[in-house]
Motif scaffolding. Structure first.
Motif, short mmCIF file in Angstrom:
data_model
loop_
_atom_site.label_atom_id
_atom_site.label_comp_id
_atom_site.label_asym_id
_atom_site.label_seq_id
_atom_site.Cartn_x
_atom_site.Cartn_y
_atom_site.Cartn_z
N THR A 22 4.38 10.78 -8.90
CA THR A 22 3.99 11.28 -10.23
C THR A 22 3.89 12.81 -10.24
O THR A 22 3.89 13.42 -11.30
CB THR A 22 2.63 10.71 -10.70
N GLY A 64 -4.54 2.68 -7.77
CA GLY A 64 -3.14 2.36 -7.47
C GLY A 64 -2.69 0.96 -7.85
O GLY A 64 -1.53 0.64 -7.76
N ALA A 65 -3.61 0.10 -8.25
CA ALA A 65 -3.23 -1.29 -8.50
C ALA A 65 -2.32 -1.42 -9.71
O ALA A 65 -2.37 -0.60 -10.60
CB ALA A 65 -4.47 -2.13 -8.72
N ARG A 96 -2.47 15.83 -5.83
CA ARG A 96 -1.08 15.37 -5.69
C ARG A 96 -0.16 16.54 -5.33
O ARG A 96 0.77 16.40 -4.54
CB ARG A 96 -0.59 14.74 -7.00
N LEU A 97 -0.44 17.71 -5.91
CA LEU A 97 0.41 18.87 -5.63
C LEU A 97 0.17 19.40 -4.22
O LEU A 97 1.07 19.93 -3.59
CB LEU A 97 0.18 19.96 -6.68
N TYR A 150 0.85 -1.20 0.00
CA TYR A 150 0.00 0.00 0.00
C TYR A 150 0.89 1.26 0.00
O TYR A 150 0.65 2.20 -0.77
CB TYR A 150 -0.94 0.02 1.22
N ILE A 186 -2.69 9.79 -15.71
CA ILE A 186 -3.09 10.95 -14.89
C ILE A 186 -2.87 12.24 -15.68
O ILE A 186 -3.73 13.13 -15.71
CB ILE A 186 -2.29 10.99 -13.56
N LYS A 203 1.25 7.44 -14.47
CA LYS A 203 1.61 8.87 -14.57
C LYS A 203 1.09 9.47 -15.87
O LYS A 203 0.53 10.57 -15.88
CB LYS A 203 3.13 9.03 -14.49
N PHE A 238 -6.60 11.51 -1.60
CA PHE A 238 -5.43 10.85 -2.21
C PHE A 238 -5.42 9.36 -1.88
O PHE A 238 -5.16 8.51 -2.73
CB PHE A 238 -4.15 11.53 -1.72
N LYS A 239 -5.73 9.06 -0.61
CA LYS A 239 -5.76 7.66 -0.19
C LYS A 239 -6.83 6.89 -0.97
O LYS A 239 -6.63 5.75 -1.39
CB LYS A 239 -6.00 7.55 1.31
N TYR A 254 -7.87 7.64 -3.85
CA TYR A 254 -7.38 7.53 -5.22
C TYR A 254 -6.41 6.35 -5.34
O TYR A 254 -6.47 5.58 -6.30
CB TYR A 254 -6.69 8.84 -5.64
N VAL A 255 -5.53 6.22 -4.33
CA VAL A 255 -4.57 5.10 -4.33
C VAL A 255 -5.34 3.78 -4.35
O VAL A 255 -5.01 2.86 -5.10
CB VAL A 255 -3.66 5.17 -3.08
N GLU A 256 -6.41 3.70 -3.55
CA GLU A 256 -7.21 2.46 -3.50
C GLU A 256 -7.92 2.21 -4.83
O GLU A 256 -8.08 1.08 -5.25
CB GLU A 256 -8.24 2.55 -2.37
#
Lengths: 282, 421
Positions: A126, B420-421, B371-372, A116, B7, B4, B412-413, B415-417
């Motif tokens: 990124t 992010g895979a 992200r920024l 994670y 996005i 990247k 963000f978290k 988004y990762v979930e």
């Protein structure tokens, strides 16, 4: 004209060993000044960053570069750092000792948690435009499946741009994690390899000193806090500290963290989990 | 394609659409007739979802006032019982494409502006502006407030409708993007300063008011109301911003923020690539300039959908264009310039059409990228009105507020979930 007097808030535990020694201001930035020992290579920092290290004198000042000139000579005496234009009083300062708390019973982050964090880091990275196109990352990815050795590390030292090249930041983080595991009496498998002067000559003076110190187990508080959180399996803290470290420098913090998590995941899981994740997405 | 690159492509598309949207004010109707899915027992409100129990003083005051205005309650006590019995549905404006400043309450028989984006065919809605001080949107609901609301429904609304019918026939409506563009060159930032925008709007609408042939008395009252309320076009600007941000919403992989809002208890955001999922954190209390007799202690945590202006790349993000706004919201001219410069650190692009003369006509910071925000630790900083924390009092000042970092971290978290895979 009398020297301007500043008061330090902290000084690191290595500073007293340099009493009587003189240093030259080798690099002067707004928030950090790099002092190099006269006739030697030792590094002492004057910094207004709140994070401390055994080789840092912390001061509260807006712009160090307005007070200190490159080449200015400093001497560390009993209670102060004396320069030509600036004197820093150490008598009121607290001593910063790099204390590693007992890690007994710490099991570290689980594999799915490291995965994670890898995703979190990968996505965060990124936002740094240059990260995924960097020579340093390319080389780090090339050696990720090699056994850690002087030969493999030599491919990274000095690679990349910046005051501390990105490859060096990665190596500093990696060595910090390995020395952390040693000094915290880790139950995890130990791993060592030689860092010698020949290797350090491949990069800049300041960067080589960071690598050397990390190899001795001497690094800054934020790196230490990151290592502790990962080692203790404190996911929430690890995430917060990753964000803080990632903001250091241009992209220094990103590479330091990558080195740190790589070292710790090699020790615990026998594979560089985060690197594998990142490199597959380059 | 790497994540990247995905996005990058998604964010480029989202921000392009946000900048290319062409919001026109095309019509005005009662909320129940304009907003799809609107129900008689529904009240729209600003910010993320809220319950009566958790609502702040000004939000509660505005809900009470709206129920009395609608004739569903004859006094405060009856209104409270109605809500407590669960007979009123509270729904965020943003979930139906609408926006409202401060409490942002919209009830069935309140008139709303209809904004149509001529480029992408999206519709957005915004309620009418009542002026400043003791007004419903700041939680006041006395006789004066309610009679003004009724006048707005009975005279202002039909007059505006008649004029907009003429404008639509003539040139498809009023191009409000063009008005914002010009107002930014005339000292407005188009969140807390709408002096130039309102003047420009009055220039635009005047011939259609004349053409509409409304009774002279009504014309005079409507004209005076517009002339005496510098915030008259705030709600039109907000609805235009909503149309712009809707054009950028729901784009897979995009990390661009498409809603920044507050309800007086919580602040909330949406992220384009995460759809209508709310991320919330406690709403901060603004710091600012207070009307005589009021202090910082009177201030309620921030509320309102008006931060949709910053989401679309103007408002507080364009403060460098509006040095005079600091006399209203506090701070210094230097702060105004610095705030705009600072927002470039967390935004994807410089606006193609909204520019700032003082910054050598640079585009305004546009498209907050989560992200920024995480990279820099800088959060969107906006200007805002300040409501009294007690129901019934109204506006007590104006100031500056920063969105909480937690919102962006949680998003963000998520988004990762999700990706992010």
């Amino acid at each position: 004209m009398p020297a301007k007097r500043l008061t330090a808030s902290f000084f690191g535990s290595l500073i007293p060993f340099f009493r009587g020694s003189s240093f030259s201001a080798e690099h002067v930035f707004r928030t950090t000044v790099y002092l190099r020992k006269t006739g030697g290579d030792d590094l002492v920092l004057i910094s207004s960053h709140r994070w401390r290290s055994p080789f840092t004198i912390n001061v509260y000042i807006e712009a160090l570069n307005e007070e200190i000139r490159p080449g200015e000579i400093f001497v560390i005496d009993q209670k102060q750092l004396v320069g030509e234009r600036v004197e820093i009083d150490l008598s009121q300062a607290n001593l910063y000792l790099q204390k590693i708390p007992p890690m007994d019973g710490a099991s570290g982050l689980e594999k799915d948690e490291v995965i994670y964090l890898s995703k979190f880091f990968s996505l965060l990275a990124t936002a740094w435009n240059a990260f995924y196109r960097s020579v340093a990352l390319e080389r780090i990815c090339e050696i990720r499946n090699e056994t850690l050795s002087k030969k493999s590390i030599s491919k990274i030292v000095g690679a990349g741009n910046g005051f501390t090249p990105s490859g060096d930041d990665f190596v500093s983080g990696l060595l910090a994690s390995l020395s952390f595991a040693r000094s915290s009496k880790a139950r995890w498998k130990n791993s060592e390899f030689a860092i010698d002067d020949e290797l350090l000559k491949r990069t800049t003076w300041a960067s080589s000193q960071y690598i050397k110190l990390a190899n001795y187990g001497i690094y800054d508080e934020l790196t230490l806090e990151n290592a502790i959180a990962i080692y203790r399996g404190d996911m929430k803290r690890a995430e917060e500290l990753l964000l803080e470290l990632a903001r250091r420098g241009h992209d220094s913090g990103l590479y330091i963290w990558l080195g740190l998590i790589t070292g710790l995941s090699i020790l615990k899981f026998g594979e560089p989990i985060t690197l594998n994740y990142i490199c597959n997405r380059c | 394609m790497s994540l990247k690159e995905q996005i990058e492509e998604a964010n480029k598309k989202a921000v392009e659409r946000m900048m290319e949207a062409e919001p026109y004010l095309v019509d005005t109707k009662l909320a129940k007739d304009a907003i799809p899915g609107f129900r008689e027992d529904m009240l729209l409100h600003a910010g993320p979802p809220i319950t009566w129990e958790r609502a702040s003083g000004p939000m509660k005051g505005a809900i009470i006032g709206a129920l009395i205005y609608e004739g569903k309650a004859s006094n405060e006590e009856e209104a409270i019982k109605l809500v407590e019995r669960g007979e009123v549905i509270l729904k965020p404006n943003h979930e139906v494409g609408s926006v409202g400043p401060m409490a942002g309450i919209v009830s069935a028989n309140m008139p709303v502006y209809i904004i149509e984006d001529k480029k992408f065919g999206i519709r957005a809605f915004g309620n009418y502006n009542e002026g400043i001080g003791k007004v419903l949107r700041y939680g006041a609901y006395d006789k004066e407030v309610l009679s003004r609301l009724k006048w707005m429904r009975d005279e202002l609304y039909p007059t505006m409708k008649a004029a907009l019918d003429e404008a639509r026939k003539d040139k498809g409506g009023i191009n409000f993007k063009a008005i914002i563009q010009q107002a930014l060159h005339m000292g407005d930032e188009c969140h807390n300063r709408y002096v130039a925008a309102t003047s420009k709007f009055m220039n635009e609408i005047a011939p259609y008011l004349v053409k509409a042939d409304v009774p002279k008395d009504a014309f005079n009252r409507v004209w005076d109301f517009m002339k005496n309320n510098n915030f008259f076009t705030l709600n039109i600007g907000m609805a235009s911003a909503k149309a712009m941000t809707l054009a950028a919403h729901n784009i897979k992989y995009s990390t661009i923020v498409t809603v920044l809002t507050r309800n007086g208890t919580d602040a909330g955001i949406w992220v384009s690539g995460l759809g209508n999922r709310w991320f919330t954190a406690p709403s901060p209390v603004p710091k600012g300039v207070f009307f005589p007799g009021f202090t910082q202690d009177d201030a309620n945590p921030d509320l309102g959908d008006s931060s949709i202006t910053e989401t679309a790349g103007f408002g507080g993000f364009a403060m460098a264009a509006a040095p005079a706004v600091v006399s209203w919201v506090g701070g210094s001219v230097e702060f105004a310039v610095e705030n705009t410069k600072n927002m470039y650190n967390i935004t994807y692009a410089k606006h193609k059409y909204f520019t700032i003369p003082y910054l050598s006509f640079q585009g305004t910071p546009t498209g907050v990228d989560i992200r920024l925000v995480l990279k820099t630790g800088i959060t969107p900083t906006i200007n805002t009105g300040i409501a009294h924390k007690k129901a019934g009092v109204g506006q007590v000042g104006a100031g500056i507020v920063k969105f909480p970092f937690e919102l962006f971290k949680d998003a963000f978290k998520a988004y990762v979930e999700t990706y992010g895979a």
